[in-house]
Design a protein around this motif. Structure first.
Motif, PDB file in Angstrom:
ATOM      1  N   PRO A 526       0.831  -1.205   0.000  1.00  0.00           N
ATOM      2  CA  PRO A 526       0.000   0.000   0.000  1.00  0.00           C
ATOM      3  C   PRO A 526       0.864   1.253   0.000  1.00  0.00           C
ATOM      4  N   VAL A 527       0.465   2.221  -0.798  1.00  0.00           N
ATOM      5  CA  VAL A 527       1.163   3.496  -0.841  1.00  0.00           C
ATOM      6  C   VAL A 527       0.590   4.384   0.259  1.00  0.00           C
ATOM      7  N   PRO A 528       1.424   4.924   1.147  1.00  0.00           N
ATOM      8  CA  PRO A 528       0.874   5.764   2.221  1.00  0.00           C
ATOM      9  C   PRO A 528       0.001   6.884   1.652  1.00  0.00           C
ATOM     10  N   PRO A 529      -1.109   7.181   2.302  1.00  0.00           N
ATOM     11  CA  PRO A 529      -1.993   8.241   1.801  1.00  0.00           C
ATOM     12  C   PRO A 529      -1.235   9.538   1.574  1.00  0.00           C
ATOM     13  N   ASN A 530      -1.404  10.086   0.382  1.00  0.00           N
ATOM     14  CA  ASN A 530      -0.746  11.329  -0.022  1.00  0.00           C
ATOM     15  C   ASN A 530       0.769  11.231   0.122  1.00  0.00           C
ATOM     16  N   GLY A 531       1.297  10.008  -0.024  1.00  0.00           N
ATOM     17  CA  GLY A 531       2.725   9.793   0.147  1.00  0.00           C
ATOM     18  C   GLY A 531       3.295   8.936  -0.959  1.00  0.00           C
ATOM     19  N   ASN A 532       4.387   8.211  -0.656  1.00  0.00           N
ATOM     20  CA  ASN A 532       5.030   7.397  -1.683  1.00  0.00           C
ATOM     21  C   ASN A 532       5.816   6.256  -1.067  1.00  0.00           C
ATOM     22  N   VAL A 533       6.048   5.243  -1.874  1.00  0.00           N
ATOM     23  CA  VAL A 533       6.941   4.137  -1.517  1.00  0.00           C
ATOM     24  C   VAL A 533       7.958   3.980  -2.637  1.00  0.00           C
ATOM     25  N   THR A 534       9.164   3.557  -2.267  1.00  0.00           N
ATOM     26  CA  THR A 534      10.237   3.327  -3.235  1.00  0.00           C
ATOM     27  C   THR A 534      10.701   1.883  -3.096  1.00  0.00           C
ATOM     28  N   PHE A 535      10.833   1.201  -4.229  1.00  0.00           N
ATOM     29  CA  PHE A 535      11.262  -0.190  -4.209  1.00  0.00           C
ATOM     30  C   PHE A 535      12.137  -0.463  -5.417  1.00  0.00           C
ATOM     31  N   ARG A 536      12.829  -1.581  -5.348  1.00  0.00           N
ATOM     32  CA  ARG A 536      13.707  -2.021  -6.429  1.00  0.00           C
ATOM     33  C   ARG A 536      13.221  -3.362  -6.944  1.00  0.00           C
ATOM     34  N   MET A 537      13.462  -3.597  -8.250  1.00  0.00           N
ATOM     35  CA  MET A 537      13.003  -4.841  -8.878  1.00  0.00           C
ATOM     36  C   MET A 537      14.063  -5.364  -9.828  1.00  0.00           C
ATOM     37  N   ARG A 538      14.182  -6.689  -9.838  1.00  0.00           N
ATOM     38  CA  ARG A 538      14.974  -7.372 -10.864  1.00  0.00           C
ATOM     39  C   ARG A 538      14.009  -7.865 -11.935  1.00  0.00           C
ATOM     40  N   PHE A 539      14.146  -7.372 -13.155  1.00  0.00           N
ATOM     41  CA  PHE A 539      13.300  -7.826 -14.256  1.00  0.00           C
ATOM     42  C   PHE A 539      13.997  -9.013 -14.928  1.00  0.00           C
ATOM     43  N   ALA A 540      14.000 -10.125 -14.192  1.00  0.00           N
ATOM     44  CA  ALA A 540      14.779 -11.281 -14.595  1.00  0.00           C
ATOM     45  C   ALA A 540      13.903 -12.358 -15.222  1.00  0.00           C
ATOM     46  N   ASP A 541      14.507 -13.131 -16.105  1.00  0.00           N
ATOM     47  CA  ASP A 541      13.989 -14.400 -16.616  1.00  0.00           C
ATOM     48  C   ASP A 541      12.922 -14.287 -17.707  1.00  0.00           C
ATOM     49  N   PHE A 542      11.987 -13.327 -17.601  1.00  0.00           N
ATOM     50  CA  PHE A 542      10.834 -13.342 -18.493  1.00  0.00           C
ATOM     51  C   PHE A 542      10.673 -11.995 -19.192  1.00  0.00           C
ATOM     52  N   LYS A 543      10.551 -12.049 -20.496  1.00  0.00           N
ATOM     53  CA  LYS A 543      10.178 -10.858 -21.250  1.00  0.00           C
ATOM     54  C   LYS A 543       8.699 -10.935 -21.569  1.00  0.00           C
ATOM     55  N   GLY A 544       8.165  -9.834 -22.109  1.00  0.00           N
ATOM     56  CA  GLY A 544       6.748  -9.790 -22.444  1.00  0.00           C
ATOM     57  C   GLY A 544       6.032  -8.687 -21.703  1.00  0.00           C
ATOM     58  N   LYS A 545       4.732  -8.581 -21.957  1.00  0.00           N
ATOM     59  CA  LYS A 545       3.913  -7.526 -21.380  1.00  0.00           C
ATOM     60  C   LYS A 545       3.128  -8.047 -20.171  1.00  0.00           C
ATOM     61  N   PHE A 546       3.128  -7.253 -19.117  1.00  0.00           N
ATOM     62  CA  PHE A 546       2.283  -7.515 -17.960  1.00  0.00           C
ATOM     63  C   PHE A 546       1.930  -6.171 -17.341  1.00  0.00           C
ATOM     64  N   VAL A 547       1.240  -6.180 -16.206  1.00  0.00           N
ATOM     65  CA  VAL A 547       0.662  -4.929 -15.709  1.00  0.00           C
ATOM     66  C   VAL A 547       1.089  -4.647 -14.276  1.00  0.00           C
ATOM     67  N   TRP A 548       1.019  -3.356 -13.921  1.00  0.00           N
ATOM     68  CA  TRP A 548       1.032  -2.921 -12.535  1.00  0.00           C
ATOM     69  C   TRP A 548      -0.222  -2.090 -12.320  1.00  0.00           C
ATOM     70  N   HIS A 549      -0.744  -2.133 -11.088  1.00  0.00           N
ATOM     71  CA  HIS A 549      -2.054  -1.519 -10.878  1.00  0.00           C
ATOM     72  C   HIS A 549      -2.345  -1.390  -9.397  1.00  0.00           C
ATOM     73  N   CYS A 550      -3.427  -0.710  -9.083  1.00  0.00           N
ATOM     74  CA  CYS A 550      -3.968  -0.673  -7.723  1.00  0.00           C
ATOM     75  C   CYS A 550      -4.778  -1.941  -7.498  1.00  0.00           C
ATOM     76  N   HIS A 551      -4.541  -2.627  -6.370  1.00  0.00           N
ATOM     77  CA  HIS A 551      -5.278  -3.862  -6.106  1.00  0.00           C
ATOM     78  C   HIS A 551      -6.586  -3.624  -5.364  1.00  0.00           C
ATOM     79  N   ALA A 552      -6.999  -2.379  -5.185  1.00  0.00           N
ATOM     80  CA  ALA A 552      -8.412  -2.109  -4.931  1.00  0.00           C
ATOM     81  C   ALA A 552      -9.062  -2.281  -6.304  1.00  0.00           C
ATOM     82  N   LEU A 553      -9.693  -3.420  -6.526  1.00  0.00           N
ATOM     83  CA  LEU A 553      -9.995  -3.838  -7.894  1.00  0.00           C
ATOM     84  C   LEU A 553     -11.035  -2.958  -8.579  1.00  0.00           C
TER      85      LEU A 553
END
Length: 568
Positions: A526-553
């Motif tokens: 969850p992103v803090p209200p009126n705030g932000n989160v910072t994270f790092r990711m390894r985009f390893a192993d798989f190419k192609g298209k996928f999504v990022w989104h809010c999980h309040a569906l």
């Protein structure tokens, strides 16, 4: 009632709209699989109290493969439904006949147990009726089309060969698996995939909220055969979905409007209202809690007990437990964010050791940012019978996985070091931060005459750029190089803690509101209200298209989502 350190003062909550959803935790038959109970299943106490938490059917891989059919269909079932009320046991529930979308005619779908290196094959059959026109917003008129997402799994997101799909959700709202059609999924679980709890659910843009709200979901457990953490057959393993139901007057959740406007129920556990869990004095159980609600957090406290969390979103902690109890339940400062709360999409794996003192205890959902009420009693825990002396698992036995080692500054720099600043926002359609004019033929918001979420745009994009909803972003992607390591900061422009989720790759969270924290791995944060989160990711192993989104569906269905394209 548990007192709070006033999280609303630090993270002000939005006025809450009414929210949604339903489930029942009883499972169905499938062929070609081995059906076994979870470890340690059996009667807990011997003084006659009935354990009423519904249990899943469990399908377990055999000879390196689990193969099944999953049918999307309507089913009719009577559930005990209570509206949110003052914390009391027993609460006031009404038996309600429901007619809801499901998998295989039951609530919820089977728990699937596979080992590292196994192959999971699921044939998704859409047996829902034809779509009907429900609104003037065109992309919300496909509530009976569907698809399937494998939440948290590090697997191929593409069509891996003609007619066979991995964790593929890149469908237009009018596409996906149409009523009467099928889609074959095949997931090759990596041999070094981290063990733990994951889940699967529909993810078609425009219909995901109504379908997940109806109870279309199930759990996935990945086993590491070398794992020494929980090996005792006396430790009972339980998968527990926590969920809220939104039913219209006919006991249905047919339309998107139903899934956001119908009255919100109290929490259900595996489809049961305030079930009884029986444990013997000194008994140890292993619980996997999954928040399948579309909007509300679940912040668990068990009276006079400490819950010992050992993994978040399937990611084991580094040889330690995180204690969860009344004393730390309200810690939502930046350094502790997001506290003990499970936000939509999150999972906790915990070990619970029953008190040596027989008696009745209550599992409570206590206050968290965006909670609907201060507290709900969600289950009764009865400790009775002959004492046992089951030893607690040792945190020193938790496994470590190379892919989940810390992402250091040096690794980030050596793999491109790209930083992205992205935004999640709920804004009025006239806000200057929204792109204008709206492209011809696209629906970005509900018109005022339809009376729900009117004139509101749910958007995402880059800091400094005009924001657009997903309806326009099928061609606006974040392009990432395969094997890159990147640092992303997600900003929220609202008082609601939007639960950010990215498919395929886990996130290594390093800062909250710009301040360094003790890093941890998660796939939903969850992103803090009126705030932000910072994270790092390894985009390893798989190419192609996928999504990022809010999980309040409902936010995702209204457009708070973007595509990532990983290219070689």
């Amino acid at each position: 009632m548990i007192e709070s350190n006033s999280p609303k003062d630090t993270h002000p909550a939005l006025n809450q709209p009414r929210r949604r959803a339903a489930l029942q935790w009883m499972f169905t038959l499938a062929t070609g699989t081995t059906m076994l109970p979870l470890a340690g299943c059996g009667s807990a106490g011997d003084d006659g109290t009935e354990d009423t938490l519904p249990e899943p059917q469990v399908l377990t891989s055999a000879n390196g493969k689990l193969e099944m059919e999953l049918n999307a269909q309507y089913t009719t079932q009577t559930l005990d439904i209570a509206q949110v009320q003052d914390p009391a046991y027993p609460g006031k529930a009404t038996p309600t006949q429901t007619h809801l979308r499901s998998f295989n005619g039951q609530y919820a779908a089977p728990t699937l147990i596979v080992n590292q290196g196994d192959t999971l094959r699921i044939l998704l059959n859409n047996r829902l009726p034809d779509n009907t026109r429900q609104t003037g917003v065109e992309y919300l008129n496909f509530q009976n089309s569907t698809n399937l997402h494998f939440h948290g799994l590090h697997v191929d997101p593409r069509e891996i060969r003609p007619g066979v799909f991995g964790d593929y959700v890149v469908d237009t709202a009018e596409g996906g698996v149409l009523p009467g059609k099928s889609r074959q999924h095949e997931l090759a679980i990596p041999a070094d995939h981290q063990n733990g709890i994951y889940w699967y659910h529909p993810h078609l843009h425009g219909s995901s909220n109504g379908q997940v709200s109806s109870g279309m979901f199930g759990a996935i457990i990945i086993r590491d055969l070398s794992d020494r953490f929980i090996t005792s057959p006396d430790i009972r393993e339980r998968v527990i979905f926590v969920h809220k139901l939104n039913l219209n007057e006919a006991g249905r959740t047919d339309s998107f409007k139903d899934s956001v406007n119908a009255p919100t129920s109290a929490f259900l556990l595996n489809g049961a209202y305030q079930p009884t869990i029986v444990m013997r004095p000194g008994e140890v159980q292993n619980w996997h809690l999954i928040n399948s609600s579309s909007f509300y957090p679940f912040n668990p406290v068990l009276d006079d007990h400490t819950l010992w969390a050992y993994a978040k979103d399937g990611n084991v902690y580094d040889r330690l437990f995180k204690p969860m109890n009344a004393g730390n339940a309200s810690q939502f400062t930046d350094a502790n964010w997001p506290g003990n709360a499970l936000f939509p999409g999150n999972r906790h794996s915990i070990v619970v050791k029953a008190s040596d003192t027989p008696g009745t205890y209550y599992l409570r959902a206590v206050k968290a940012p965006s909670s609907e009420v201060d507290e709900e009693i969600v289950a009764r825990i009865v400790v009775e019978g002959s004492p046992v002396d089951t030893p607690m698992p040792s945190a020193s036995d938790l496994p470590r996985y190379k892919d989940h080692e810390a992402i250091t500054d040096q690794e980030l720099a050596a793999h491109g070091g790209k930083q992205r600043n992205l935004v999640l926002a709920v804004l009025n359609k006239d806000d200057d931060r929204i792109l204008k004019p709206i492209p011809e033929g696209e629906d970005w918001f509900v018109p005022p005459e339809e009376g729900f979420m009117a004139n509101t745009v749910f958007a995402a994009g880059a800091v400094g750029a005009k924001l657009v909803p997903f309806q326009s972003s099928l061609t606006v992607t974040q392009t990432v190089a395969l094997e890159a390591v990147e640092e992303w900061t997600i900003h929220s422009l609202n008082g609601y803690p939007h639960p950010f989720h990215i498919h395929v790759n886990d996130s290594y969270i390093v800062r909250v509101n710009g301040l360094p924290i003790t890093p941890f791995w998660a796939d939903t944060i969850p992103v803090p209200p009126n705030g932000n989160v910072t994270f790092r990711m390894r985009f390893a192993d798989f190419k192609g298209k996928f999504v990022w989104h809010c999980h309040a569906l409902d936010h995702e269905d209204m457009g708070m989502m973007q595509l990532v394209d990983v290219v070689a």
